[in-house]
Design a protein around this motif. Sequence first.
Motif, PDB file in Angstrom:
ATOM      1  N   LEU A   1       0.824  -1.206   0.000  1.00 33.58           N
ATOM      2  CA  LEU A   1       0.000   0.000   0.000  1.00 33.58           C
ATOM      3  C   LEU A   1       0.859   1.257   0.000  1.00 33.58           C
ATOM      4  CD1 LEU A   1      -2.405  -1.105   2.872  1.00 33.58           C
ATOM      5  CD2 LEU A   1      -3.003  -1.031   0.440  1.00 33.58           C
ATOM      6  N   ARG A   2       0.218   2.367  -0.266  1.00 35.20           N
ATOM      7  CA  ARG A   2       0.835   3.683  -0.098  1.00 35.20           C
ATOM      8  C   ARG A   2      -0.082   4.528   0.760  1.00 35.20           C
ATOM      9  NH1 ARG A   2       6.151   4.584  -1.758  1.00 35.20           N
ATOM     10  NH2 ARG A   2       6.506   2.511  -2.577  1.00 35.20           N
ATOM     11  N   ALA A   3       0.492   5.281   1.665  1.00 33.93           N
ATOM     12  CA  ALA A   3      -0.304   6.196   2.492  1.00 33.93           C
ATOM     13  C   ALA A   3      -0.267   7.571   1.832  1.00 33.93           C
ATOM     14  CB  ALA A   3       0.279   6.272   3.897  1.00 33.93           C
ATOM     15  N   LEU A   4      -1.424   8.136   1.569  1.00 32.73           N
ATOM     16  CA  LEU A   4      -1.488   9.473   0.962  1.00 32.73           C
ATOM     17  C   LEU A   4      -2.006  10.468   1.988  1.00 32.73           C
ATOM     18  CD1 LEU A   4      -3.214   8.783  -2.493  1.00 32.73           C
ATOM     19  CD2 LEU A   4      -0.768   8.738  -1.988  1.00 32.73           C
ATOM     20  N   PHE A   5      -1.216  11.527   2.218  1.00 34.44           N
ATOM     21  CA  PHE A   5      -1.614  12.532   3.211  1.00 34.44           C
ATOM     22  C   PHE A   5      -2.122  13.812   2.566  1.00 34.44           C
ATOM     23  CE2 PHE A   5       1.360   9.881   5.590  1.00 34.44           C
ATOM     24  CZ  PHE A   5       0.550   9.586   6.668  1.00 34.44           C
ATOM     25  N   HIS A   6      -2.119  13.855   1.236  1.00 30.08           N
ATOM     26  CA  HIS A   6      -2.544  15.067   0.548  1.00 30.08           C
ATOM     27  C   HIS A   6      -3.982  15.424   0.908  1.00 30.08           C
ATOM     28  CE1 HIS A   6      -3.417  17.868  -2.702  1.00 30.08           C
ATOM     29  NE2 HIS A   6      -2.114  17.948  -2.918  1.00 30.08           N
ATOM     30  N   GLU A   7      -4.271  16.741   0.941  1.00 33.17           N
ATOM     31  CA  GLU A   7      -5.621  17.197   1.297  1.00 33.17           C
ATOM     32  C   GLU A   7      -6.655  16.807   0.256  1.00 33.17           C
ATOM     33  OE1 GLU A   7      -2.918  18.975   1.704  1.00 33.17           O
ATOM     34  OE2 GLU A   7      -2.933  19.560   3.830  1.00 33.17           O
ATOM     35  N   LYS A   8      -6.247  16.571  -0.957  1.00 24.68           N
ATOM     36  CA  LYS A   8      -7.242  16.242  -1.981  1.00 24.68           C
ATOM     37  C   LYS A   8      -6.623  15.362  -3.053  1.00 24.68           C
ATOM     38  CE  LYS A   8     -11.470  17.164  -3.529  1.00 24.68           C
ATOM     39  NZ  LYS A   8     -12.697  16.919  -2.757  1.00 24.68           N
ATOM     40  N   PRO A   9      -6.363  14.109  -2.729  1.00 23.82           N
ATOM     41  CA  PRO A   9      -5.744  13.255  -3.746  1.00 23.82           C
ATOM     42  C   PRO A   9      -6.667  12.954  -4.923  1.00 23.82           C
ATOM     43  CG  PRO A   9      -5.807  12.146  -1.586  1.00 23.82           C
ATOM     44  CD  PRO A   9      -6.531  13.446  -1.440  1.00 23.82           C
TER      45      PRO A   9
END
Length: 638
Positions: A275-283
């Motif tokens: 998996l990848r963790a995405l922290f962006h506010e609006k991926p």
Amino acid sequence: PVYESSSVTQPAAPAVPTTTKSLTPATLDGYGENAFWGASAEKYLVKQGLTTDTLRDPMWVKDMALADKIAAAVLEWAVDHGANTFCHWFQPMCATSRHGQTGQIWLRGDSIFIPACFVAYTGKALDEKIPLLRAEQAMSREGTRLFKALGHSIDGLLTNIGLEQELFFIPSDAYYKRPDLQMCGRTVLGRSPALGQEGSTHYMAPINTTKSVFPCMQEIQQECYKVGIPLKTRHREVAPNQYEFAPMFGHVVGQIDQNLVAMQLAAEIAPKHGLRALFHEKPFQGVNGSGKHNNWSLSTKCGAQLLNPEEITKRMGDFKVFPIVMAALISGVDKYGDLMRMAIASPGNDFRLGAMEAPPAVISMYLGEDMTKYLTKFMNGEVMEYIPSTTDIDLGVSYCPKVTAPAEDRNRTSPFPYGGHRFEFRAVGSSQNVSMVNTVLAALAARQFKEIADRVEAGESGVAVAQSLLKKHMKSVFNGDGYDPGWPVKARKDGLWVVESGVDAIKMFTDAKNTELFSSLQILTPEEVTARQECMLAHYILTVETEVLCMIDMIKQHIIPSCKKAGVDDSACTTAMSEMESALKAVHAASTADGATMCRTLRLEKMRTVRAGIDELEGIIPAEMWTLGTYKELMFID
Ligand code: ADP
Ligand code: MG
């Protein structure tokens, strides 16, 4: 559509796991063993003739002889735990979520991480931490003065926060088919699939033990426990593949460090689970983005909660403290709401705030009808104790007990609602280091504590000052629907801060009243404010530039070849690319301030139009001729 970026805990999972795969539940065994604190540090401190209490008073840092002893204890502890490297861990400005930034000394793998501050040769603060430490100090100093002026002696004040961290987990293989996620952390293209978050099919699904996300979240929790991060809550969130973690709250400085560590751990552990963790506010467009709700409260150093009316009244033996503190905070938000908006102006938040997605770009606070009524009466001369009303909820089932509901529900459309004993700054972005957010909150509290203290010392009564502040500033209290399209219009008329553009908010950082706030409280000098603003604007430009270049590459390397293969007209792509290229040239020729404004338009207007055209092409090109990972592949795994 406007979706709420909410964080309701999901319903209980089914009692019987549906898998035979054995899972290691996150346990508290070894809690804190990799943090130099409490029991794990004790043996080593004792050897130096010290106790674990030594670490509680931060003044040890200044006492060189003592600091040497602690350093010796840390070294021995670290080496015993397999470390052979040390790292001074600091929090640079405008770092992206992927880079770790700094509370307590902690250990991971072969390295010990020592929280540090970062200053220029000239002594100017270059990091996120120094202003936060200075702001906490100012808030405590002015708050103590205020309490003293009101006749109460306290040992200082501190801020407590609890950060709800939202994030996405997406499959690694699809991630590698998305240059935009790799370069920018968000998708700049991508057709919405047939199903989004409508129906809450992801949100309300049970914990699925057969898939990878659950074991991944357990491992993140376990690793957090080892370094003493009480990451207690975990649940699904609204958008497909969106989740949330939250710790037990604590002192702001340590909590920010721990949030950054938790983000770093999530980013490191996710790939082990594919998996990848995405922290962006609006991926992803079309579904909720991610926030980081900054639950915020103040307490005395010995633990009396200022935002808990019953507790503070009892501990101080004075019911007037609560309304006076509230008057300080209400007036602070009203005066410095522009700075609150500035503090959440991360590039990714462009897509969550300001008419894009709630909460709105109007800075207001929600207190609920009950407390608003009370403060209004107080303001008009009915000075009495606030006793929040509660109601019993009867489920209508004979054997179910009644549930006591607090005075108010939380208003999830407000950027800064009171949630019972705390405020929740809901507009904060998921990828942010929340130091500046908390620096601003501490600064505005300090400033208003100071104003009341000054006036009381000059002879006015605390009640009278609070009443006059409320009369002037109650307008920032808004209990209605923050998503109502009429609200920003009304708010502007009422004189609230309505700043739709994050770039404009950053530009307000250097307004005279703001530099005066920071410099008079010794938090940031005017030069430091200017430098920070420049950094934020430059970071914004860099972000947009990367996004545009990435989009152009994707068009050239993926979209046009797919169109050719499918025999679909791609002429619009060529025009779009040249328009974006010339827009970037114009940005490069402009000043940082103008360039940032141009970038915002480029991003929110031009790039969106281009994207809409390409997303339509995606809908007609046969799947086997499409070479980018699709939203279906990115968002539907669990
Ligand atoms: P929500 O209902 O908003 O989803 P969560 O339980 O997910 O709430 O998160 C709430 C966060 O607020 C937790 O980190 C919790 O520790 C924190 N919190 C609770 N009370 C306070 C308080 N008085 N001051 C600061 N933070 C608090
Ligand atoms: Mg939550």
